[in-house]
Design an enzyme around this catalytic site. Structure first.
Site, PDB file in Angstrom:
ATOM      1  N   GLU A 995       0.904  -1.011  -0.005  1.00  0.00           N
ATOM      2  CA  GLU A 995      -0.142   0.134   0.083  1.00  0.00           C
ATOM      3  C   GLU A 995       0.923   1.287   0.109  1.00  0.00           C
ATOM      4  O   GLU A 995       0.445   2.343  -0.624  1.00  0.00           O
ATOM      5  CB  GLU A 995      -0.978   0.025   1.212  1.00  0.00           C
ATOM      6  CG  GLU A 995      -1.727  -0.944   1.404  1.00  0.00           C
ATOM      7  CD  GLU A 995      -2.793  -1.477   0.125  1.00  0.00           C
ATOM      8  OE1 GLU A 995      -2.836  -0.304  -0.520  1.00  0.00           O
ATOM      9  OE2 GLU A 995      -3.193  -2.528  -0.294  1.00  0.00           O
ATOM     10  N   HIS A1124     -13.634  -7.407  -6.062  1.00  0.00           N
ATOM     11  CA  HIS A1124     -13.252  -6.690  -7.305  1.00  0.00           C
ATOM     12  C   HIS A1124     -14.428  -6.895  -8.144  1.00  0.00           C
ATOM     13  O   HIS A1124     -14.763  -5.812  -9.246  1.00  0.00           O
ATOM     14  CB  HIS A1124     -11.985  -7.016  -7.845  1.00  0.00           C
ATOM     15  CG  HIS A1124     -10.912  -6.696  -6.995  1.00  0.00           C
ATOM     16  ND1 HIS A1124     -10.544  -7.572  -5.810  1.00  0.00           N
ATOM     17  CD2 HIS A1124      -9.627  -5.929  -7.136  1.00  0.00           C
ATOM     18  CE1 HIS A1124      -9.451  -7.155  -5.291  1.00  0.00           C
ATOM     19  NE2 HIS A1124      -9.164  -6.036  -6.006  1.00  0.00           N
TER      20      HIS A1124
END
EC number: 3.4.15.1
Length: 1313
Positions: A995, A1124
């Site tokens: 991240e 997703h």
């Protein structure tokens, strides 16, 4: 260039202007020829010189009457094209020809044998002119045909229109619309359409008429003793070596033209690029600012040598000061009177047509000056526009009128220029003074006069674009016509020879294919109007000879190009002598009286342009320009989407302003949207969803507004690649293309799907509920109980997948509609376009095939390990693995079952989780360490806003949040955040680096335009953090963090480490590949909604070798259980990122000086590696991804070689181990499914277990087991066997369903508006 259409020479035998003017449009059916008034017939004259003088006087008085009538009829027609005016013009033309016939025959009868012996030179010239009959030689029927041809050719040209493709109501005339497009547009396709449209609309219908005209015209002039019409036209120049003189003049100026051509070609190349400009070839004919490429001054802005110097095009100043057509002619008149020449008579101002009528009349707009032969009526017909170019034309036309005024008292046959070039040169001589900066300053159009070499070069180049550029065109037009008249150019070669000459002399080529159906010469006014053209070439040489002589008379000192003869009465008196002579004397004598030489000579022209000639040579030598066009056969391609896209804007300056405005407004709006989105994701409420939907609507409105605006630009020829790339990206308005009601519905569907996923939980019967994060994720990772894993796996899909299914078909329809409205075949095509590669699917398949052998070996090895744990009831060594047994909700990564598959269990542990917990690590500490890794590479630390505003842990205040890890860019250059429900374990440490990789990317490209603030391709953004994680995961680095007791060494330790990495990286490859394989097929329609789940499991079986642990049906929607899919996030990016992160790692390790196996490399503290990364990240999306790839790896392609190199020791170990155990690679028994009879449908409570379908406390279950142990063993075995058999059959016929993207943080959802 204004032709003196009304100017007449040896009337009536000079066809160029009067004959055309006489005859123009719309031929009516033939009627009896009108009779010539008897009073205008010739009388009786003696056959001697005295009789000839009386003949000439009588002819003059009669001719003035006839010529006035015919000129008046032509004027009426040209200023109001109607059938009635065409009829009247026809009658006047026939009377004209009858008059020429009777007087011409009389002259031949009386004086043909003696006129050349007359002592009076003027009389000789008069009689010689009168007895040349021309078309009057033809019999009446052929004369009518000849007139009809002239009339129809003029009609075709004057009424020609070009209509916008598929919009017949929008049509362009030559003047002003087509002329303006050619002059001002820089849109390649639009200018091409105007050029092609005009040449086709006018040239094609003219072709057969011109062939007939040529035959009749030649027949007429042969009867006057000329070999053909061309010979007659050349006779006006009274020189047997005229053609040789012209060739000599052309060669004098050719070197200057070649240098100008090369310089302009280079400038056009900067504007249009290699596609449309060949630096060794001819220039496409439509790009030079003029329909005929005869003068190039309209592209001065593209070629100006010194742009910072004052602008010499005063058009804008003229407009600002309120100039109009009349004022332009008054200014021209004042120039002539300042020289002591005549003012315009009252009739000029009363009768001229100085502007295009606004009453809808069709008129002949081509500028022309008219002599009405009554010694007082002189007019100009011009559709004047307020431009500097037109100011020159005004002076040119008024030069004709001044000539008329000066010779008006001569015999009518002598009222013409000394030769045709003289008449064209007079106005242009004055224009040479008018265009000087000094004169423009005098008349208030230029603020100041700059006297420096750079300003001079600017001025002279502008003049060269008008004067020098014209010379080859002025020369070749009649070269072509003389060839046509003589028969050297037959009709079968009209167009071929036209373009041969245009390429030979001008170095231009047609921009579209031309053939012999076309007649491109006819697209030039002077061809259908039968106006000889060599006069203009002659005039462009003469005017500089005149200018030089008049400047000398005016006492000018200094360079010739700075001379202004304004207010010089001496110069005016000298000029007046030329004008008053008309054609009463041979032009050579008149020229000698003015300039001191009787020969045409280009030396004055070359002197005028000497400074810019030298400058051009220097520039071209410096740039290595090729003079000429050796690749003369080169032709440009047609533009894409031609002609539909012709109305698009191609002005890069306007595009730049658009991009600046878009960027400024987008930053504000995207920041607001990101804030609303963050608020909703970190506190899911109804109110938050309303705010988010509103911001979503605002973003869509902005996207639609600027996307629609962006679509008005044609960027194909933009030279600024940044502007070009931004606009192309902004043109894709994505969902904003939908109508408002559908957009609202689509946004609601997306929000509902994501919300359904994010707030979902599953509950025991006692009411205890489990969320995905951390509860279900932890169970899937740590439990080794088959039934418990099955219940979690199935319950999550029952709760989430089935709830999302009702939304999904409509989502697919909307997604496809959005894609198609944005120019894609379907949504999958749209998603793939992000990679800017036509071969993406083939490239990905190749990469997958390279990695498949390693995956198959890993799969077989893991299956054997699971078989040891769960037994043959649940694991078939020749079949697929049940999808719930691999430590992850989606079986996308298998590292959580490392304890079951460790190759060498006795080797030291390589999991740092226990140490992290013991040392009291917190989520914040995890991210601090990640930040430290980036800064150790010389990269940027995260800003204070990151620590103040990120959500690094799951809130404990009861808020519903979206736990899926994501990195956020707030588009203000300082606010970057991460949202992650972080747990303290080694996996989360790796995720944190992933991240933070996104955050580092955000920070590196934060100063780019917002459109470029994303990865080079979506896979790049995913790969950056993972590259660092490859170093972080090494035992060496974990030891440096005090998370491992030693760096570890030895073969067993290495294999264990590589196995653990493979369970993350290699296990993930087929999963990341198949998700979008499934979605792309859903989008293209090859997977229908009835087969969503079946095809999902077909792909999971094919690529992963997995099967559902329980039967699945059409009512299930297993793809929806993956974040997703409901979140509408493409997934192939992760497959790509898992390939390229190893390429990056290999390159960075090389930069860091690492030696040894790639899997042992740790780039921590390597500034060299950091620089490579930073240089690539700073590009953002501003370049295509292969350029960023090349910065890091030195080559532009994706390759699996690095990942294969990384895992090579493990690959070899797996192959050996699998062979040792005789493992089957693959899953030949692909229809096998596990025996789940006892477990299916079980619903445990928090403290109870399932025992034979009853929910008991653990102690009760154990007692029951002992009681039944001896009684039930045989029955139990039989029952299990039977159940296994039955469920094998049952599951063989069951349906399969899909799910999506990894929950673990290697798949961040980028928040791009």
């Amino acid at each position: 260039m204004g032709a003196a259409s009304g100017q007449r020479g040896r009337w009536p035998l000079s066809p160029p202007l009067l004959m055309l003017s006489l005859l123009l449009l719309l031929l009516l059916p033939p009627s009896p020829a009108p009779a010539l008034d008897p009073g205008l017939q010739p009388g009786n004259f003696s056959a001697d010189e005295a009789g000839a003088q009386l003949f000439a006087d009588s002819y003059n008085s009669s001719a003035e009457v006839v010529m006035f009538q015919s000129t008046a009829a032509s004027w009426a027609h040209d200023t109001n094209i109607t059938e009635e005016n065409a009829r009247l013009q026809e009658e006047a033309a026939l009377i004209n020809q009858e008059f020429a016939e009777v007087w011409g025959k009389k002259a031949k009868e009386l004086y043909e044998s003696i006129w050349q012996n007359f002592t009076d030179q003027k009389l000789r010239r008069i009689i010689g002119s009168v007895q040349t009959l021309g078309p009057a030689n033809l019999p009446l029927t052929q004369r009518l045909q000849y007139n009809s041809l002239l009339s129809n050719m003029s009609r075709i040209y004057s009424t020609g229109k070009v209509c916008f493709p598929n919009k017949t109501a929008t049509c362009w005339s030559l003047d002003p619309e087509l002329t303006n497009i050619l002059a001002s547009s820089r849109n390649y396709a639009k200018v091409l359409f105007a050029w092609e449209g005009w040449h086709d609309a006018v040239g094609i219908p003219l072709r057969p008429l011109y062939q007939d005209f040529t035959a009749l015209s030649n027949e007429a002039y042969r009867q006057d003793g000329f070999s053909d019409t061309g010979a007659y036209w050349r006779s006006w120049y009274e020189s047997p070596s005229f053609e040789e003189s012209l060739e000599h003049l052309y060669h004098q100026v050719e070197p200057l033209y070649l240098n100008l051509h090369a310089f302009v070609r280079r400038a056009l190349h900067r504007r249009y690029g290699d596609k449309y400009i060949n630096l060794r070839g001819p220039i496409p004919a439509h790009l030079l600012g003029d329909m005929w490429a005869q003068s190039w001054e309209n592209i001065y802005d593209m070629v100006v040598p010194f742009p910072d110097k004052p602008n010499l095009d005063v058009t804008s100043t003229m407009v600002q000061k309120g100039w109009n057509a009349t004022h332009m002619f008054r200014v021209a008149e004042e120039f002539f009177t300042s020289l002591g020449l005549s003012p315009m008579p009252p009739e000029f101002w009363a009768e001229s047509m100085l502007e295009k009528p606004a009453d809808g009349r069709e008129v002949v707009c081509h500028a022309s000056a008219w002599d009405f032969y009554n010694r007082k009526d002189f007019r100009i017909k011009q559709c004047t526009r307020v431009t500097m170019d037109q100011l020159s034309t005004v002076h040119h036309e008024m030069g004709h009128v001044q000539y008329y005024l000066q010779y008006k008292d001569l015999h009518v046959s002598l009222r013409r220029g000394a030769n045709p070039g003289f008449h064209e040169a007079i106005g242009d001589v004055l224009a040479l003074s008018v265009s000087t900066p000094a004169h423009l300053h005098k008349i208030g159009l230029l603020d100041r006069v700059a006297n420096d070499i750079e300003s001079d070069i600017n001025y002279l180049l502008k003049m060269a674009l008008e004067k020098i550029a014209f010379l080859p065109f002025g020369y070749l037009v009649d070269q072509w016509r003389w060839g046509v008249f003589s028969g050297r150019t037959p009709p079968s070669r009209y167009n071929y020879d036209w373009w041969y000459l245009r390429t030979k002399y001008q170095g231009i080529c047609p921009p579209v294919a031309r053939n012999e159906t076309h007649f491109d010469a006819g697209a030039k006014f002077h061809i259908p109007s039968v106006t000889p053209y060599i006069r203009y070439f002659v005039s462009f040489v003469l005017q500089f000879q005149f200018h030089q002589a008049l400047c000398k008379e005016a006492g000018h000192q200094g360079p010739l190009h700075q001379c202004d003869i304004y207010q010089s009465t001496k110069a005016g008196a000298k000029l007046q002598q030329v004008l008053q002579a008309g054609c009463s004397r041979p032009w050579q004598e008149v020229l000698k009286d003015l300039v001191g030489s009787d020969a045409l000579d280009a030396s004055a022209l070359m002197e005028y342009f000497q400074p810019v000639s030298q400058w051009l040579q220097e520039q071209n030598q410096r740039n290595g320009e090729v003079l000429g066009w050796p690749e003369y056969q080169w032709r440009p391609p047609l533009p894409d989407n031609y002609p539909e896209g012709i109305d698009l804007e191609t002005d890069e300056a306007k595009a730049n302003r658009f991009v600046e405005e878009y960027d400024r407004t987008a930053k504000v709006l995207w920041n607001e949207y990101a804030e609303a989105n963050w608020h909703y994701n970190t506190n899911i409420t109804i109110e938050g969803s309303k705010i988010l939907l509103q911001k979503n609507k605002e973003v869509s409105n902005h996207t639609l507004k600027y996307g629609t605006w962006a679509k008005t630009f044609d960027v194909s020829n933009f030279q600024n690649s940044t502007i070009k790339r931004i606009i192309k990206k902004v043109q894709n308005v994505d969902r904003a293309v939908l109508p408002p009601n559908e957009l609202e519905e689509y946004n609601q569907i997306l929000l509902d799907m994501e919300t359904t996923y994010s707030v979902a939980n599953v509950c025991y019967t006692n009411g205890t509920c489990l969320s995905l994060e951390p509860d279900l994720t932890n169970i899937m990772a740590t439990s080794r109980k088959y039934e418990e894993l099955l219940w979690v796996w199935k319950s999550w899909r029952d709760k989430v997948g089935r709830a999302i299914l009702p939304f999904f078909p409509k989502y697919v329809d909307f997604s496809n509609k959005i894609a198609k409205l944005n120019g894609y075949s379907d949504a999958g095509d749209s998603w793939r376009s992000s990679y800017e590669s036509d071969d993406l699917e083939q490239d990905l398949e190749k990469l997958y095939q390279e990695l498949q052998p390693l995956y198959l070996n890993l799969h077989a090895y893991v299956r054997r390990s699971l078989h040891r744990h769960y037994g043959s009831e649940y694991i078939n060594l020749d079949g697929p693995i049940p999808a719930h047994l691999l430590g992850n909700m989606w079986a996308q990564t298998w590292s959580n079952i490392y304890d079951l598959v460790a190759p060498f269990p006795s080797a030291p542990s390589i999991d740092a989780t226990e140490a992290m917990i013991k040392q009291g690590w917190t989520p914040r500490r995890i991210f601090k360490e990640a930040d430290n890794f980036f800064t150790s590479l010389g990269l940027l630390p995260v800003p204070p806003e990151f620590w103040n505003k990120s959500m690094l842990e799951k809130p404990t205040d009861g808020r519903e949040v979206v736990c899926h890890a994501s990195a956020w860019d707030f588009y203000n250059g300082k606010d970057f955040r991460i949202k992650q429900c972080t747990s303290v374990n080694m996996e989360e440490l790796v995720i944190a680096h992933h991240e933070m990789g996104h955050i580092q990317y955000f920070m590196q490209y934060k100063d780019l335009p917002v459109t470029f603030r994303e990865g080079a391709n979506p896979g790049f953004h995913e790969a950056i953090g993972d590259v660092l994680a490859l170093s972080v995961s090494t035992p060496k680095h974990l030891h440096s963090l005090n998370l491992l007791s030693s760096e570890g060494s030895g073969y067993e330790h290495d294999i264990n480490f590589l196995m653990k990495m493979a369970l993350d990286k290699i296990a993930f490859i087929p999963f990341s590949y198949l998700i979008d394989q499934w979605r792309w097929r859903v989008f293209d329609g090859s997977i229908t909604k009835e087969n969503y789940n079946q095809e999902w499991w077909s792909l999971r079986l094919k690529y992963q070798g997995l099967c559902p642990p329980v039967p699945r049906s059409q009512g299930d929607f297993d793809p929806g259980s993956k974040f997703h899919v409901p979140a509408n996030v493409p997934y192939i990016r992760y497959f790509i990122s898992f390939i390229i992160q190893f390429q990056f790692h290999e390159a960075l390790c090389r930069a860091a000086g690492h030696t040894g196996p790639l899997y042992k490399c740790d780039i921590y503290q390597s500034k060299e590696a950091g620089k490579l990364l930073a240089d690539a990240m700073k590009l953002g999306y501003s370049k295509q991804w292969p350029e960023a790839m090349k910065i890091i790896t030195g080559q532009p392609n994706m390759s699996a070689s690095a990942i294969m190199n990384y895992f090579k020791p493990l690959t070899e170990w797996l192959v050996t181990e699998n062979r040792r155990h005789g493992e089957t690679l693959g899953w030949p028994e692909y229809t096998w499914t596990p025996n789940t009879a006892r477990a299916e449908g079980s619903l445990p409570e928090s403290s109870r277990v399932n025992f034979l379908g009853m929910y008991l406390e653990p102690q009760q279950a154990r007692v029951g087991q002992w009681v039944l142990l001896f009684l039930g063993v045989a029955l139990l075995v039989a029952t299990v066997g039977l159940a296994h058999r039955l469920y094998n059959i049952h599951n063989h016929h069951s349906l399969r369903r899909p799910h999506r993207g990894p929950q673990f943080g290697s798949e961040v959802e980028l928040r791009h508006s």
